[in-house]
Design a protein around this motif. Structure first.
Motif, short mmCIF file in Angstrom:
data_model
loop_
_atom_site.label_atom_id
_atom_site.label_comp_id
_atom_site.label_asym_id
_atom_site.label_seq_id
_atom_site.Cartn_x
_atom_site.Cartn_y
_atom_site.Cartn_z
N PHE A 138 0.84 -1.18 0.00
CA PHE A 138 0.00 0.00 0.00
C PHE A 138 0.89 1.25 0.00
CE2 PHE A 138 -2.91 -3.15 1.82
CZ PHE A 138 -4.03 -2.93 1.04
N THR A 139 0.52 2.28 -0.87
CA THR A 139 1.29 3.53 -0.97
C THR A 139 0.50 4.66 -0.34
OG1 THR A 139 2.28 2.77 -3.04
CG2 THR A 139 2.41 5.14 -2.54
N THR A 140 1.19 5.46 0.47
CA THR A 140 0.52 6.56 1.16
C THR A 140 0.10 7.62 0.15
OG1 THR A 140 1.86 6.16 3.12
CG2 THR A 140 0.73 8.30 2.96
N PRO A 141 -1.14 8.03 0.15
CA PRO A 141 -1.61 9.02 -0.84
C PRO A 141 -1.15 10.45 -0.47
CG PRO A 141 -3.39 8.41 0.64
CD PRO A 141 -2.23 7.51 0.99
N ASP A 142 -1.24 11.33 -1.47
CA ASP A 142 -0.94 12.74 -1.21
C ASP A 142 -2.17 13.41 -0.61
OD1 ASP A 142 1.59 12.46 -2.26
OD2 ASP A 142 0.88 12.85 -4.31
N VAL A 143 -1.89 14.41 0.29
CA VAL A 143 -2.98 15.11 0.98
C VAL A 143 -2.77 16.60 0.81
CG1 VAL A 143 -4.16 15.49 3.16
CG2 VAL A 143 -3.18 13.24 2.64
N THR A 196 -11.05 10.43 4.69
CA THR A 196 -10.56 9.05 4.60
C THR A 196 -10.55 8.61 3.15
OG1 THR A 196 -12.80 8.15 4.87
CG2 THR A 196 -11.48 8.45 6.87
N ALA A 197 -9.68 7.60 2.90
CA ALA A 197 -9.61 6.96 1.59
C ALA A 197 -9.17 5.53 1.80
CB ALA A 197 -8.63 7.70 0.69
N SER A 198 -9.61 4.56 0.96
CA SER A 198 -9.25 3.15 1.13
C SER A 198 -8.94 2.51 -0.20
CB SER A 198 -10.40 2.38 1.82
OG SER A 198 -11.55 2.41 1.00
N GLN A 199 -8.21 1.37 -0.15
CA GLN A 199 -7.83 0.62 -1.34
C GLN A 199 -7.99 -0.86 -1.02
OE1 GLN A 199 -3.74 0.85 -2.43
NE2 GLN A 199 -4.08 -0.01 -4.46
N THR A 226 -6.80 1.44 4.71
CA THR A 226 -7.60 2.63 4.95
C THR A 226 -6.70 3.71 5.55
OG1 THR A 226 -9.57 1.30 5.36
CG2 THR A 226 -9.59 3.59 6.13
N TRP A 227 -6.79 4.98 4.91
CA TRP A 227 -6.01 6.12 5.43
C TRP A 227 -6.98 7.16 5.99
CZ3 TRP A 227 -5.10 3.54 0.95
CH2 TRP A 227 -3.82 2.97 0.78
#
Length: 585
Positions: free
Chosen positions: A12-17, A56-59, A44-45
């Motif tokens: 899992f790659t940390t998304p940009d915020v 939040t965002a999930s993959q 889930t981030w």
């Protein structure tokens, strides 16, 4: 996204915020879920800015497997007992499939048997399949085969040691060999005991059992119907007892305790028994442990004997020569007594003693005949008894008032005693056949109640025996001669006897530290000695078995009056010394 199990799923790659409120904090969490053909990975981030806003965002990544084999229908391990009729199970219909697509796969079946011993073996069945991914899957079933021989025994006990026991073994299809030489599933006529049996089946397997035949016997305990007995004469062994049972007396064995008398052949009866308490244990002849016990008493015809003399010993003083002794028997009744002195019949003259005070009950008004109930008040107590006739009344009163020495004068119909200071109340006599009650009051008077005999100086044993009842009593009479010369108050040394004992015949217990005690020297040579001292009335006031020259003229806690006292010294070696000692304070 989908990945094959052959490839590694990406991390899992940390998304940009982006946020317009300043710095942002990011938190990450992951979860794994199994599916029918693989696994799902969910990441889930959660982003939180400085102002407290969150987003939040999930993959989700789907991972599936390919080519793995799966064996279906492989049975569990099992144990088969051939001796119980069980059989080895058939080979199970196992199948192999691809666990992803469900397509059938070929498999290999193998079976291996191992014989542990003649009656035990192990069978191992193995199935193997190779999946599309090239991995081999293997599963096994283990079958444990036993052929244990098992059998049961139906046992009939040996009844009362008659060798009538029996055994029936099952199943009868086995071959049975008995250690005692017998064969077959049934044995009869067996005595109580242990029997070893070996059973063998058709496959040659065998087992051994110990069969125990018990010894039983129904306990028919003796039931006593009655004990017939009679009384025995006083002092003569003429008692008899016969035990009667509900059952046959010959079927039992009898043990008497105490083992006295003469038994009959069976043992349930005995003659020539003395008076006393008896217990008889009755045991079955067929079963020794089957017992019962009966107890009873053989009575005698002896009367209840109270004392005749008021004391066991008396001491008298007199001038040189014979001395008169007054026996506590009314002169008119003396002919009914046997009088012995030192074991010999007294042949001297008897005459009445001088009159002296007595207390008496006159029962002339009591009707004669039958038995009587008696209620007597004396010394603050109440006495109840039952007498067969009036002649037993005196003996019954003496059982509760032995110091009273109650005598019965049948001719005068009087009960009398010389104990004039006793607190005697009403005597109620009820004739039970008529219910008539006669209340008797105590009378104080004087009477020639004694019989006078003459004895020489010295120590004598006088024995009185009532010829009508057989009751007897003894009195030790010590007679010493008076000395003519008066003694001084100071100690006077008497002549030393050959024994080495030196007796001083006077002392003055006045507490001045001089001559305060009665002194006797030489007693250390006679450790078994005994000293007794009597007053002028013949009453013992001092007695000891270890005299240390320490008697100071007292009786218990009280000082005795001045006067002359009589002493009797036994040296313990068969010699007696007697004399007087003066007490003067």
């Amino acid at each position: 996204m989908w990945w094959s199990i052959a490839a590694k799923p990406p991390r899992f790659t940390t998304p940009d915020v982006l946020d317009g409120c300043g710095d942002v904090a990011i938190a990450f969490a992951s979860q794994t879920f199994s599916t029918g053909f693989g696994q799902n990975f969910v990441g889930t981030w959660t982003a939180t800015d400085y102002c407290g806003n969150t987003a939040t965002a999930s993959q989700t990544m789907h991972v599936y497997s390919i080519g793995a084999a799966q064996l279906l229908g492989v049975p569990a391990d099992v144990t088969v007992d051939l001796s119980n009729g069980e059989t080895i199970p058939a080979v199970a219909p196992v199948t192999a499939i691809d666990n992803c697509s469900g397509d059938a796969l070929p498999f290999i079946y193998e079976e291996n048997s191992q014989q542990i011993d003649p009656c035990n073996s192990v069978i191992e069945r193995r199935w193997s399949a190779v999946g599309l991914n090239g991995a081999t899957v293997t599963e096994t079933q283990t079958i444990t085969v036993t052929d244990h021989v098992q059998f049961t025994a139906n046992i009939t006990a040996d009844s009362c040691n008659s060798s009538n026991g029996s055994v029936v073994l099952t199943p009868a299809t086995l071959d049975f060999v008995w250690e005692n030489g017998g064969f077959g599933a049934m044995q009869t006529g067996l005595a109580a005991g242990d029997y070893i049996v070996t059973a063998t089946n058709a496959n040659g397997c065998s087992a051994t059992m110990t069969v125990t035949v018990e010894a039983t016997c129904n306990c028919d305990a003796a039931i006593v119907k009655e004990v017939r007995k009679n009384t025995t004469a006083c002092g003569v062994n003429k008692g008899k007892a016969v035990i009667h049972l509900i059952q046959n007396v010959a079927d039992y064995h009898y043990t008497w305790s105490p083992n006295l008398g003469v038994p009959n052949i069976v043992g349930n009866a005995r003659n020539s028994l003395p008076a006393g308490h008896y217990e008889v244990t009755i045991a079955s002849n067929s079963l020794a442990s089957c017992v019962s016990v009966v107890s009873f008493d053989i009575e005698d015809e002896c009367p209840d004997c109270g004392p005749i003399f008021t004391a066991a010993e008396t001491s008298l003083t007199s001038p040189q020569g014979p001395t008169d002794v007054c026996l506590p028997v009314p002169f008119g009744l003396a002919s009914g007594y046997e009088i012995r002195v030192d074991g010999h019949l007294f042949s001297g003259m008897l005459e009445p003693c001088d009159p002296h005070p007595v207390k008496l009950y006159s029962y002339t008004a009591v009707p004669v005949g039958g038995n009587y109930s008696v209620v007597w008040q004396h010394d603050g107590a109440t006495f109840y008894t039952l007498v067969a006739n009036l002649s037993e009344l005196g003996a019954a009163m003496n059982t509760v008032d032995p110091n009273g020495h109650w005598l019965i004068d049948a001719a005068a119909k009087e009960l009398l005693t010389t104990k004039i200071y006793g607190d005697y109340g009403q005597l109620s006599v009820r004739q039970n056949s008529t219910g008539v009650v006669t209340n008797l009051g105590i009378i104080a008077t004087t009477s020639n109640s004694g019989t006078l005999m003459t004895l020489p100086s010295g120590s004598h044993t006088v024995t009185l025996t009532n010829l009508a009842t057989g009751c007897s009593d003894e009195l030790l009479v010590n007679i010493a001669s008076e000395e003519v010369e008066a003694r001084e108050t100071e100690a006077v040394e008497e002549e030393t006897p050959p024994s080495g004992i030196l007796v001083y015949n006077g002392f003055s217990p006045n507490g001045d530290g001089k001559n305060d005690y009665f002194r006797i020297d030489g007693l250390e040579l006679y450790p078994q000695h005994e000293l007794k001292i009597y007053n002028s009335s013949g009453k013992m006031v001092f007695k000891t078995g270890n005299y240390l020259s320490d008697w100071g003229g007292s009786w218990g806690q009280n000082n005795l009056p001045d006067g002359t006292y009589y002493y009797l010294l036994e040296d313990g070696k068969g010699k007696n010394y007697s004399g007087y000692v003066q007490v003067r304070r």
